[in-house]
Design a protein around this motif. Structure first.
Motif, short mmCIF file in Angstrom:
data_model
loop_
_atom_site.label_atom_id
_atom_site.label_comp_id
_atom_site.label_asym_id
_atom_site.label_seq_id
_atom_site.Cartn_x
_atom_site.Cartn_y
_atom_site.Cartn_z
N VAL A 182 6.23 6.96 1.84
CA VAL A 182 6.00 7.97 2.88
C VAL A 182 4.51 8.10 3.20
O VAL A 182 4.11 8.20 4.36
CB VAL A 182 6.58 9.33 2.45
N GLN A 183 3.66 8.08 2.17
CA GLN A 183 2.23 8.19 2.40
C GLN A 183 1.66 6.94 3.08
O GLN A 183 0.77 7.02 3.92
CB GLN A 183 1.50 8.46 1.09
N SER A 184 2.18 5.76 2.72
CA SER A 184 1.75 4.53 3.39
C SER A 184 2.19 4.54 4.86
O SER A 184 1.45 4.06 5.73
CB SER A 184 2.33 3.30 2.68
N LEU A 185 3.36 5.10 5.11
CA LEU A 185 3.83 5.24 6.49
C LEU A 185 2.91 6.17 7.28
O LEU A 185 2.55 5.89 8.43
CB LEU A 185 5.26 5.77 6.51
N ALA A 186 2.48 7.26 6.64
CA ALA A 186 1.55 8.18 7.30
C ALA A 186 0.22 7.49 7.59
O ALA A 186 -0.38 7.68 8.66
CB ALA A 186 1.33 9.41 6.42
N ALA A 187 -0.25 6.67 6.64
CA ALA A 187 -1.49 5.92 6.86
C ALA A 187 -1.33 4.94 8.02
O ALA A 187 -2.23 4.77 8.84
CB ALA A 187 -1.88 5.18 5.58
N HIS A 188 -0.18 4.29 8.08
CA HIS A 188 0.11 3.34 9.16
C HIS A 188 0.08 4.03 10.52
O HIS A 188 -0.44 3.48 11.50
CB HIS A 188 1.47 2.69 8.93
N ARG A 189 0.60 5.24 10.58
CA ARG A 189 0.60 5.97 11.85
C ARG A 189 -0.81 6.34 12.28
O ARG A 189 -1.09 6.46 13.47
CB ARG A 189 1.48 7.21 11.73
N CYS A 190 -1.70 6.51 11.30
CA CYS A 190 -3.10 6.80 11.63
C CYS A 190 -3.80 5.55 12.17
O CYS A 190 -4.70 5.66 13.02
CB CYS A 190 -3.84 7.30 10.39
N ASP A 191 -3.41 4.37 11.67
CA ASP A 191 -4.04 3.12 12.11
C ASP A 191 -3.00 2.01 12.12
O ASP A 191 -2.86 1.25 11.16
CB ASP A 191 -5.20 2.75 11.18
N PRO A 192 -2.23 1.88 13.23
CA PRO A 192 -1.19 0.85 13.30
C PRO A 192 -1.71 -0.58 13.19
O PRO A 192 -0.93 -1.50 12.94
CB PRO A 192 -0.56 1.10 14.69
N GLY A 193 -3.00 -0.78 13.35
CA GLY A 193 -3.56 -2.12 13.28
C GLY A 193 -3.92 -2.57 11.88
O GLY A 193 -4.36 -3.71 11.70
N ASP A 194 -3.75 -1.72 10.88
CA ASP A 194 -4.07 -2.08 9.50
C ASP A 194 -2.80 -2.56 8.80
O ASP A 194 -1.95 -1.76 8.41
CB ASP A 194 -4.66 -0.86 8.77
N GLY A 195 -2.71 -3.86 8.64
CA GLY A 195 -1.52 -4.44 8.02
C GLY A 195 -1.37 -4.12 6.55
O GLY A 195 -0.29 -4.29 5.98
N ASN A 196 -2.44 -3.64 5.90
CA ASN A 196 -2.35 -3.30 4.48
C ASN A 196 -1.32 -2.20 4.24
O ASN A 196 -0.62 -2.22 3.22
CB ASN A 196 -3.72 -2.84 3.97
N ASN A 197 -1.24 -1.24 5.17
CA ASN A 197 -0.27 -0.16 4.99
C ASN A 197 1.16 -0.68 5.11
O ASN A 197 2.04 -0.28 4.34
CB ASN A 197 -0.51 0.92 6.04
N LEU A 198 1.39 -1.59 6.05
CA LEU A 198 2.71 -2.20 6.19
C LEU A 198 3.07 -2.98 4.93
O LEU A 198 4.22 -2.95 4.46
CB LEU A 198 2.74 -3.12 7.41
N SER A 199 2.07 -3.69 4.37
CA SER A 199 2.32 -4.45 3.14
C SER A 199 2.63 -3.51 1.98
O SER A 199 3.53 -3.80 1.17
CB SER A 199 1.09 -5.30 2.82
N ASP A 200 1.93 -2.40 1.89
CA ASP A 200 2.20 -1.43 0.83
C ASP A 200 3.60 -0.83 0.97
O ASP A 200 4.30 -0.60 -0.03
CB ASP A 200 1.17 -0.31 0.84
N MET A 201 4.02 -0.59 2.21
CA MET A 201 5.37 -0.08 2.45
C MET A 201 6.41 -1.11 2.02
O MET A 201 7.43 -0.78 1.40
CB MET A 201 5.53 0.26 3.93
N SER A 202 6.12 -2.37 2.34
CA SER A 202 7.02 -3.46 1.93
C SER A 202 7.13 -3.54 0.42
O SER A 202 8.23 -3.68 -0.14
CB SER A 202 6.48 -4.78 2.48
N TYR A 203 5.99 -3.42 -0.26
CA TYR A 203 5.98 -3.51 -1.72
C TYR A 203 6.80 -2.37 -2.34
O TYR A 203 7.61 -2.60 -3.25
CB TYR A 203 4.55 -3.46 -2.23
N ALA A 204 6.60 -1.15 -1.83
CA ALA A 204 7.34 0.00 -2.37
C ALA A 204 8.84 -0.18 -2.20
O ALA A 204 9.63 0.07 -3.11
CB ALA A 204 6.87 1.28 -1.67
N LEU A 205 9.25 -0.64 -1.02
CA LEU A 205 10.68 -0.84 -0.78
C LEU A 205 11.22 -1.98 -1.64
O LEU A 205 12.37 -1.92 -2.11
CB LEU A 205 10.92 -1.14 0.70
N GLY A 206 10.40 -3.01 -1.87
CA GLY A 206 10.83 -4.09 -2.75
C GLY A 206 11.07 -3.61 -4.17
O GLY A 206 12.06 -3.98 -4.81
#
Length: 296
Positions: free
Chosen positions: A71-95
């Motif tokens: 949820v926090q990585s998703l919030a970070a992604h919404r602040c900066d959609p161009g930062d792929g690190n947040n998407l990767s962190d979301m992927s890792y958490a779901l994995g």
């Protein structure tokens, strides 16, 4: 702290102090209160910024609170959609949570945003190998012969993946080659290579990859435990004995070292008993994990 004394609104100092306190917490769990105060202060003072959510997600992940970390990585992604690190962190958490299809979706989105980022490519490889493991009949993934030993490292899988196995294997091969070209000594990738070898039941290749991991990076009881299991399947008694000896001597303060060693000699009940008794005297934390097997 000195910078903030002179300039209380200096955001870079806030950022670096927060990460320093989180790093201290990761080194010593007694510093949790300080880390959480840093997180909450940053969230309040820099509301709307990306990095406080990233710090928050990191602390939650360290505590194993993966859904909240997502949820926090998703919030970070919404602040900066161009930062792929947040998407990767979301992927890792779901994995970690076993939500494989959703995890891969976010990993692929991360690649589309930052196609050359080595960590994101590595995470995509891990997700694909996890999907492949879910379809494997390898004893490494399916064995129920571990007895007392809980194996670290392999994630659960609660979702199936809508992809043909042949296509999945093609993607593993392609992205693994790409990732290794960028980061040939990455600990994440070396573990991924070892697991892929184990899925294919190439025990020697997996053992050799873990040897390379230990040579490049710090020795780890988690890696040694997996080496011991690989040696069992390879029927390499000499190597298994050597790994068990290393666990007892170099990682004596970890309960899993003694559980693995006792499991290794389990056919000799007296030897397993003596191993667990010795472990009780050496382990500082988690001694209770040895009691059940000892009683058995």
């Amino acid at each position: 702290n000195l910078a903030l004394d002179k300039k209380p609104d200096y955001q870079l100092a806030w950022y670096r102090r927060a990460w320093a306190q989180v790093s201290r917490y990761r080194e010593d769990r007694n510093n949790g209160g300080t880390a959480w105060r840093a997180v909450h202060a940053a969230r309040v003072r820099w509301r709307g910024c990306e990095w406080p959510h990233q710090v928050h997600a990191n602390v939650l992940a360290y505590e194993g609170r993966w859904r909240e970390s997502f949820v926090q990585s998703l919030a970070a992604h919404r602040c900066d959609p161009g930062d792929g690190n947040n998407l990767s962190d979301m992927s890792y958490a779901l994995g970690i949570l076993g939500d494989l299809q959703d995890g891969l979706t976010y990993a692929e989105k991360a690649i589309s945003v930052m196609p050359d980022h080595p960590w994101i490519i590595a995470e995509l490889v891990v997700q694909y190998i996890q999907a492949l493991a879910g379809r494997s009949d390898s004893v490494w993934e399916r064995s129920d012969d571990l007895g007392w030993l809980e194996m670290p490292g392999n994630r659960p899988c609660r979702q199936s993946l809508d992809m043909e196995t042949e296509e999945l294997q093609r993607r593993v091969s392609f992205f693994l080659s790409l990732a290794l070209e960028k980061q040939p000594e990455s600990p994440v990738l070396l573990q991924a290579v070892a697991r892929l070898s184990a899925i294919n039941e190439d025990w020697k290749a997996a053992l050799d990859t873990f040897d390379k991991f230990i040579e490049i990076h710090n020795d780890s009881w988690r890696i040694r435990v997996q080496q011991l299991r690989l040696a069992w399947y390879a029927k390499d008694t000499e190597r298994a004995d050597a790994v068990a000896k290393t666990l007892r001597e170099e990682h004596a303060d970890v309960a899993q070292s003694w559980l693995a060693t006792a499991q290794h000699v389990r056919e000799d009940a007296e030897a397993a008993y003596q191993c667990l008794v010795e472990g009780l005297g050496a382990v500082g934390v988690d001694r209770h994990k040895l009691v059940g097997p000892l009683w058995e």
